[in-house]
Design a protein around this motif. Structure first.
Motif, PDB file in Angstrom:
ATOM      1  N   VAL A 158     -53.947  25.742  95.047  1.00 23.47           N
ATOM      2  CA  VAL A 158     -53.925  24.288  95.150  1.00 23.47           C
ATOM      3  C   VAL A 158     -54.467  23.805  96.481  1.00 23.47           C
ATOM      4  CG1 VAL A 158     -51.486  24.188  95.793  1.00 23.47           C
ATOM      5  CG2 VAL A 158     -52.544  22.190  94.814  1.00 23.47           C
ATOM      6  N   ASP A 159     -54.327  24.570  97.522  1.00 27.33           N
ATOM      7  CA  ASP A 159     -54.680  24.082  98.852  1.00 27.33           C
ATOM      8  C   ASP A 159     -55.761  24.989  99.451  1.00 27.33           C
ATOM      9  OD1 ASP A 159     -54.714  23.117 101.420  1.00 27.33           O
ATOM     10  OD2 ASP A 159     -52.537  23.101 101.662  1.00 27.33           O
ATOM     11  N   ALA A 160     -57.002  24.494  99.479  1.00 31.50           N
ATOM     12  CA  ALA A 160     -58.120  25.330  99.930  1.00 31.50           C
ATOM     13  C   ALA A 160     -58.532  25.020 101.363  1.00 31.50           C
ATOM     14  CB  ALA A 160     -59.318  25.129  99.010  1.00 31.50           C
ATOM     15  N   GLY A 206     -44.929  20.319  95.429  1.00 28.17           N
ATOM     16  CA  GLY A 206     -44.491  21.275  96.434  1.00 28.17           C
ATOM     17  C   GLY A 206     -44.381  20.619  97.802  1.00 28.17           C
ATOM     18  N   ILE A 207     -43.958  21.424  98.761  1.00 30.97           N
ATOM     19  CA  ILE A 207     -43.823  20.906 100.122  1.00 30.97           C
ATOM     20  C   ILE A 207     -45.182  20.871 100.789  1.00 30.97           C
ATOM     21  CG2 ILE A 207     -42.715  21.341 102.347  1.00 30.97           C
ATOM     22  CD1 ILE A 207     -40.685  23.017 100.856  1.00 30.97           C
ATOM     23  N   SER A 208     -45.433  19.837 101.599  1.00 29.08           N
ATOM     24  CA  SER A 208     -46.736  19.787 102.267  1.00 29.08           C
ATOM     25  C   SER A 208     -46.659  18.970 103.542  1.00 29.08           C
ATOM     26  CB  SER A 208     -47.758  19.152 101.335  1.00 29.08           C
ATOM     27  OG  SER A 208     -47.405  17.823 101.059  1.00 29.08           O
ATOM     28  N   LEU A 230     -46.343  30.219  98.631  1.00 35.41           N
ATOM     29  CA  LEU A 230     -45.904  29.740  97.311  1.00 35.41           C
ATOM     30  C   LEU A 230     -46.173  28.242  97.194  1.00 35.41           C
ATOM     31  CD1 LEU A 230     -42.561  31.723  96.973  1.00 35.41           C
ATOM     32  CD2 LEU A 230     -44.642  32.068  95.648  1.00 35.41           C
ATOM     33  N   SER A 231     -46.066  27.514  98.330  1.00 34.80           N
ATOM     34  CA  SER A 231     -46.312  26.065  98.289  1.00 34.80           C
ATOM     35  C   SER A 231     -47.768  25.737  98.008  1.00 34.80           C
ATOM     36  CB  SER A 231     -45.978  25.409  99.618  1.00 34.80           C
ATOM     37  OG  SER A 231     -44.641  25.580  99.908  1.00 34.80           O
ATOM     38  N   ASN A 232     -48.648  26.657  98.333  1.00 30.23           N
ATOM     39  CA  ASN A 232     -50.063  26.387  98.112  1.00 30.23           C
ATOM     40  C   ASN A 232     -50.557  26.976  96.798  1.00 30.23           C
ATOM     41  OD1 ASN A 232     -50.305  24.873 100.364  1.00 30.23           O
ATOM     42  ND2 ASN A 232     -50.989  26.557 101.679  1.00 30.23           N
ATOM     43  N   THR A 233     -49.611  27.297  95.950  1.00 29.79           N
ATOM     44  CA  THR A 233     -49.936  27.870  94.649  1.00 29.79           C
ATOM     45  C   THR A 233     -49.209  27.079  93.580  1.00 29.79           C
ATOM     46  OG1 THR A 233     -49.835  29.995  95.790  1.00 29.79           O
ATOM     47  CG2 THR A 233     -50.000  30.068  93.408  1.00 29.79           C
TER      48      THR A 233
HETATM   49 MG    MG Z   1     -50.259  23.013 101.085  1.00 32.20          MG
END
Ligand code: MG
Ligand code: ATP
Length: 417
Positions: A173-175, A41-43, A156-159
């Motif tokens: 995914v991103d906590a 994903g994008i980050s 959505l990017s963090n899932t």
């Molecule tokens: Mg992220």
């Protein structure tokens, strides 16, 4: 020469092979040979996937204190059995060949068969995909909020999404921005939800601008749907219910309704009026995974909730077909596992078996069997259904275990440095 002695690794069960990775090189410059070209994903931070001792790990370059914090939060989430990526460790003290300090990294296990939402869209799936992703995200948010986790940056990017029968299961995914509390106030939950809605609408508009979104899709309606689904589920799980004391069957009915939704009731508050004419119930502790826990207990298979539901149904029909309603459920499950489940999976050619997770493969084969049986007007035997599924469906499917269409070493098109 690498300056290994300065590296510090904090990990639950460190794999020594991790020391052999090129830590003295900035992550963005790691050579293709060590990288696994999986969809991402994008980050903001640089994230890379690397093969290590037969598995894949995700490495994210990030500030040291943030790395430790995220590591700890992910560990706690894992203990609370919330679907999230599994933390491996934090590495600090990196230096390049000139002794320049390099950023710390957070290492997590790559979530197998997971699909970032962009990968799902670029495969041009049906427009209903957007709503199915949102429904999965609503379940994830409810589960996080039930254990007191405030996410702080839901998007959505963090899932990550994994197939779960005909739906999806969402993983955090991103906590980084999260926080664990004993319980969340309605205000905290509302704030998290509102941020989620705003982020998702923004992400969908981005997709639309890049012509990756079906024109039919209404971004705002999808954002609103998240809020609706969340509230619906939250209320069903936590609302207080009152009824006349003669209607005590309603306690069992409430529990059954929650089970249907895939939740178990860990603790139920039951109070009566002083005069005893009415009863109030309120679920206190609800745990997700009702069906998947049951399947795990019976067969040892650890799969997603809807896959488990499907497998349990098949187990039931096996029980009926073999006339074993009076046998111990565990024994029947054991035989079903060997004779039906494992036998079916093994009859798929090995090279194609890895395209999908085993439970998802079984689910699709059952679907296919039903479909061709209906066409034929009679029950098609399992062996025939498998052969037909492999020939007509599986052969044409992308390999979701690894590359989703990218050849090894090929540059990920989303990789904008
Ligand atoms: Mg992220
Ligand atoms: N363990 C993992 N398994 C699979 N994919 C992963 C994993 N860790 C990270 N990713 C992928 O990398 C992407 C970026 O990771 P992450 O969201 O943690 O980075 P970030 O820079 O902190 O993001 P943000 O910009 O939201 O702060 C994710 O969207 C996901 O696609």
């Amino acid at each position: 020469m690498q300056n290994l002695q300065k590296l510090q690794i904090t990990a639950s069960a460190p794999d020594p092979a991790i020391l052999d990775l090129p830590w003295s090189i900035p992550l963005a410059e790691w050579p293709d040979e060590v990288l696994a070209a999986l969809p991402r994903g994008i980050s903001r931070h640089i994230v890379r996937f690397v093969r290590l001792s037969g598995r894949v790990i995700a490495i994210k370059e990030i500030g040291e204190s943030v790395a430790y914090r995220e590591f700890e939060l992910l560990r706690q989430l894992r203990k609370l059995e919330v679907p999230s990526v599994v933390p491996v460790g934090v590495i600090t003290g990196r230096q390049d060949a000139h002794g320049e300090r390099l950023e710390a990294v957070l290492v997590t296990e790559h979530l197998q068969f997971s699909l970032p939402y962009r990968a799902l869209y670029s495969q041009s799936l049906q427009p209903t995909t957007a709503t199915r992703l949102i429904d999965a995200l609503a379940v994830l948010m409810v589960r996080l909020h039930l254990v007191g986790f405030y996410w702080g940056d839901v998007s959505l990017s963090n899932t990550l999404f994994r197939r779960d029968a005909e739906t999806f299961a969402a993983y955090l995914v991103d906590a980084e921005t999260g926080d664990l509390h004993r319980t969340l106030t309605p205000g905290q939950r509302a704030y998290d939800l509102d941020l989620a809605r705003t982020n998702i609408i923004g992400e969908l508009m981005d997709l639309a601008a890049g012509e990756l979104l079906d024109e039919e899709v209404d971004e705002v309606a999808i954002g609103d749907r998240l809020v609706e689904r969340y509230q619906e589920l939250w209320n069903t799980l936590t609302d207080e219910e009152s009824f006349a004391s003669g209607d005590r069957w309603r306690v069992a009915a409430r529990i059954e309704r929650l089970n249907e939704l895939g939740f178990d009731v860990g603790e139920l508050d039951i109070t009566t009026d002083i005069d005893g004419t009415s009863v109030r119930i309120q679920p206190k502790v609800v745990d997700a995974g009702h069906h998947s826990r049951r399947l795990l207990r019976l067969t040892g298979l650890d799969v997603q909730e809807n896959q488990a539901r499907r497998l349990l149904n098949d187990l039931d029909s096996y029980r009926a077909a073999t006339d074993r309603q009076n046998d111990d459920e565990e024994f029947v499950a054991h035989d079903w596992l060997r004779e039906v489940y494992e036998h079916t999976i093994q009859s798929v050619p090995r090279t194609m078996r890895r395209k999908l997770e085993a439970a998802q493969l079984f689910h699709e084969i059952l679907d296919h069997r039903w479909f061709i049986s209906e066409q034929a007007g009679h029950d098609v035997p399992m062996a025939e259904a498998v052969a037909s599924y492999v020939e007509h469906v599986l052969q044409h499917r992308p390999d979701e275990k690894s590359l989703l269409g990218l050849a090894p070493g090929e540059k990920d098109p989303e990789d904008v440095e």
